[in-house]
Design a protein around this motif. Structure first.
Motif, mmCIF file in Angstrom:
data_model
loop_
_atom_site.group_PDB
_atom_site.id
_atom_site.type_symbol
_atom_site.label_atom_id
_atom_site.label_comp_id
_atom_site.label_asym_id
_atom_site.label_seq_id
_atom_site.Cartn_x
_atom_site.Cartn_y
_atom_site.Cartn_z
ATOM 1 N N ASN A 186 0.825 -1.215 0.000
ATOM 2 C CA ASN A 186 0.000 0.000 0.000
ATOM 3 C C ASN A 186 0.857 1.263 0.000
ATOM 4 N N ARG A 208 -1.133 4.490 -1.570
ATOM 5 C CA ARG A 208 -2.382 4.489 -0.800
ATOM 6 C C ARG A 208 -2.147 4.925 0.639
ATOM 7 N N LEU A 219 -8.712 0.409 3.816
ATOM 8 C CA LEU A 219 -7.821 0.411 2.660
ATOM 9 C C LEU A 219 -8.300 -0.565 1.591
ATOM 10 N N VAL A 230 -1.528 8.065 -6.891
ATOM 11 C CA VAL A 230 -1.892 6.773 -6.306
ATOM 12 C C VAL A 230 -2.144 5.798 -7.449
ATOM 13 N N PHE A 284 -3.943 2.739 -9.148
ATOM 14 C CA PHE A 284 -5.211 2.012 -9.066
ATOM 15 C C PHE A 284 -5.288 0.976 -10.197
ATOM 16 N N THR A 294 -4.490 12.089 -7.102
ATOM 17 C CA THR A 294 -5.577 11.792 -6.167
ATOM 18 C C THR A 294 -5.610 12.783 -5.008
ATOM 19 N N ILE A 338 -8.417 9.644 -1.266
ATOM 20 C CA ILE A 338 -7.873 9.035 -0.059
ATOM 21 C C ILE A 338 -8.345 9.873 1.123
ATOM 22 N N THR A 379 -6.747 4.650 7.178
ATOM 23 C CA THR A 379 -6.786 5.345 5.893
ATOM 24 C C THR A 379 -7.839 4.676 5.031
ATOM 25 N N VAL A 430 -9.553 4.181 1.287
ATOM 26 C CA VAL A 430 -9.352 4.310 -0.152
ATOM 27 C C VAL A 430 -10.715 4.332 -0.834
ATOM 28 N N PRO A 458 -11.945 4.204 -4.482
ATOM 29 C CA PRO A 458 -11.389 3.951 -5.816
ATOM 30 C C PRO A 458 -12.124 4.737 -6.908
#
Length: 679
Positions: free
Chosen positions: A369, A374, A451, A618, A620, A628, A647, A654, A656, A658
């Motif tokens: 991560n 991330r 996450l 970031v 993906f 991001t 984020i 944290t 995420v 998407p």
């Protein structure tokens, strides 16, 4: 007036603390590194870091892994088993099953008490409780003297048919306590009055070996809290989803063997109810493992048999939680066939992921991560600094180069394997039970759950992910939401059609009398006590039983039989209304209501999130690197909405969000991520 409630949950990597103020209705959270050699140090460090005035605390609740870790590491005190002559090896023979049927070399681990520490005495009671051979008290006293010379003070007494008549076990305990006054004695009839001898013996043995360890820890912590000014009882969360005071923990320490994992499931049920979801799956991903539980029709599933290690059953009602080795510290590695694997081995808190720069050099999910952007440069509000270069080096050396992958591709593969493992586990608790995960919401919490939550939901077709306000300490919050609870049971075998309802009623009344006494012993007033009857039944000739609610009064048994047919069909897609039904066991849950924190919803004002705290690239998957926005969760008010990618950073986790999803902050300050727009 004491106005603060505190809940502490000890995890493998971090110890989480929730502080709720009854006056302001506000919750504060903090995290400190766990101290595996002595968990109490981390608990008290959390109290200090949270600036908690113990004299102003009205309730201190604790989910502990002390019992679980003791069963895993087998760091037990000297213990002995006393059993009926001829049954010394019940613990060794077990039930003949294996975790992996096809692996001839994969043996079940050894019993908790070695053969040389298991002793026999002459006695025999038949299946109906009649005495066939009286207890030989001369033998019993000689054995007690032997154990005293050996320095053994932790003893399990397990006689063959004591569930039907406990008199011999009771007398054996009296003799042991006369000869060894400091002895801690667990009798199987008191711990688990059930017919099957191996599960009963093993549960009693587990209770015995845990007693000195757990009670010692609980008493030391209670003393520390009292010295700090706390005036109430320390409440310990147990596996059944309730809590116990130290007085009952000393008697039934085995009930704490799944203390830690139950807290997250309890929080999940509470959050699902707040959000209006009757059906939800919880994904509690911590540093070492992921715990998955199912809330169906507003209720958590309960199992009557579970185990810390395969082949060593513990027969107490427990919230059904599936645990897999997938956490932030789970190690990515290549197996002997050249395939990428993820876990169950873990870097844990020591040495930790490579990016912690504390000696670990193997890639973990946390490292992946970090490589993908991330995670930023720190965790837990700066308690842990993350070194991206060390994460990159570990992923490149162990995964990317051997598999001929690019760095980002390898890190994404690590995350994808972890997500697939978690999705498979969700399928086990949902599809395998007859539930479609697409009808559920996914509650993602734990230090790493947010996450991975959206990716796991997408793989399962789950439309909505809910991330609680403090995902990293959500399990600790569960400790604030439980009542004192005890579970009692009594064998009662026979055909339901021929059963005497009056005798069943008498048996339930006896259980209720004992349950009420236990609750009063723990300071629960009669108006806060609630007793819930259940009954286990099975089709005649079957071995396993199914538990259903049981009412009282005329017709209660007949209604329970109807419910049994319905539940059997839902569980197994089959029913046989014409087949005779047997009653197997009577159950009683004794619940002592405790005050709960009253959470206050926020006013929802639809609004965009405003300027992000920062922007960073970031990765993906198929979308590649995307610029991001990174938001500070404390700045996102109720009603805030935005689209992925994004984020969200906070002290304990944290999140995420998407691409091709949309997120909103609801009135309870949860982040709800909707995946309807996913391609």
């Amino acid at each position: 007036m004491s106005t603060v409630r505190v809940a502490v949950d000890v995890g493998g990597t971090f110890t989480d603390v929730c502080i709720f103020d009854d006056e302001t209705k506000q919750m504060r959270v903090t995290k400190v590194p766990s101290t595996p050699h002595d968990p109490m140090i981390a608990v008290m460090n959390g109290v200090e870091r949270g600036e908690i005035d113990l004299s102003n605390v009205s309730l201190f609740s604790h989910g502990t892994t002390v019992a679980t870790n003791a069963l895993i590491t087998r760091n037990f005190p000297a213990a002995a088993l006393v059993t009926t002559r001829g049954f010394r090896d019940v613990l060794e023979i077990r039930d003949g099953t294996k975790d992996d049927l096809w692996d001839a070399y994969n043996d079940v681990s050894a019993p908790y008490i070695r053969r040389r520490d298991r002793f026999e005495v002459t006695e025999r009671v038949d299946y109906s409780g009649n005495t066939l051979t009286a207890l030989d008290e001369t033998e019993a006293r000689e054995l007690a003297e032997l154990l005293k010379r050996r320095g053994v003070s932790t003893i399990a007494v397990c006689f063959l048919n004591s569930y039907a008549n406990p008199a011999h076990e009771t007398r054996m305990r009296e003799i042991l306590e006369e000869v060894i006054p400091e002895a801690t004695v667990s009798t199987s009839a008191e711990i688990l009055p059930e017919i099957f001898e191996y599960p009963r013996f093993n549960t009693a043995v587990a209770n015995a070996v845990l007693a000195p360890l757990v009670s010692g820890y609980v008493n030391r912590l209670s003393d520390q809290l009292r010295e700090g000014g706390y005036q109430g009882d320390l409440l310990l969360l147990h596996s059944g989803g309730g809590s116990m005071t130290p007085r009952l923990v000393e008697k039934f320490p085995v009930r704490l063997a799944a203390s830690g994992i139950a807290a997250g499931a309890i929080s999940a049920k509470h959050i699902a109810q707040q959000c209006g979801y009757d059906n939800a799956v919880s994904l509690d991903m911590g540093g070492t493992s992921t715990d998955i539980a199912l809330v169906a029709d507003g209720e958590l599933r309960i199992t009557q048999e579970w185990q810390v290690e395969y082949g060593h059953p513990i027969i107490f009602p427990s919230i059904e939680v599936l645990t897999i080795g997938a956490g932030g510290g789970s190690l990515a590695h290549i197996d002997i066939a050249g395939s990428l694997r993820n876990g169950p081995q873990s870097a844990g808190a020591d040495p930790g992921p490579a990016c912690y720069d504390t000696g670990g050099d193997q890639p973990t999910n946390t490292d992946a991560n970090v490589v993908l952007g991330r995670l930023g440069s720190s965790l837990a509000g700066g308690v842990k600094q993350l070194e991206k270069s060390l994460a990159q080096r570990a992923v490149r050396r162990v995964i990317a180069e051997p598999l001929g992958m690019g760095l980002e591709e390898a890190a994404q593969a690590i995350i994808s394997v972890a997500n697939a493992n978690m999705a498979d586990a969700v399928r086990l608790v949902s599809i395998r039970r007859g539930y479609d995960p697409r009808d559920f919401a996914l509650l993602a919490f734990g230090g790493a759950g947010a996450l991975h939550g959206a990716d796991v939901a997408r793989e399962l077709g789950i439309p909505t992910v809910v991330v609680p306000p403090n995902p990293g300490v959500t399990s600790a919050m569960g400790c604030l939401l439980v009542d004192i609870r005890h579970d009692l049971a009594q064998m009662y075998t026979g055909l339901a059609a021929a059963a005497d309802e009056d005798s069943i009623e008498e048996a339930f009344v006896a259980l209720e009398t004992e349950a009420s006494a236990r609750l009063r012993h723990e300071g629960v007033s009669d108006e806060n006590a609630m007793l819930q009857r259940k009954i286990s039944m099975r089709y005649s000739g079957q071995w396993r039983s199914l538990q259903v609610p049981m009412g009282s009064g005329p017709g209660a048994l007949e209604q329970a039989v109807r419910t049994f047919h319905e539940e059997y069909e839902r569980e197994f897609s089959f029913r046989q209304d014409g087949a005779p039904v047997e009653v197997y066991q009577l159950h009683l849950a004794a619940v002592g209501k405790t005050p709960k924190p009253a959470f206050r919803p926020a006013e929802v004002i639809p609004q965009p999130p405003g300027s992000p705290a920062e922007r960073r690239p970031v990765y993906f998957g198929g979308h590649g690197w995307l610029d991001t926005p990174v938001y500070d969760r404390e700045e996102l008010a109720a009603g805030t909405y935005f689209h992925g990618p994004a984020i969200v950073n906070q002290l304990d986790s944290t999140t995420v969000v998407p691409p091709h999803t949309r997120a909103e902050i609801d009135e309870w300050l949860n982040i709800r991520i909707h995946l309807e727009e996913a391609n």
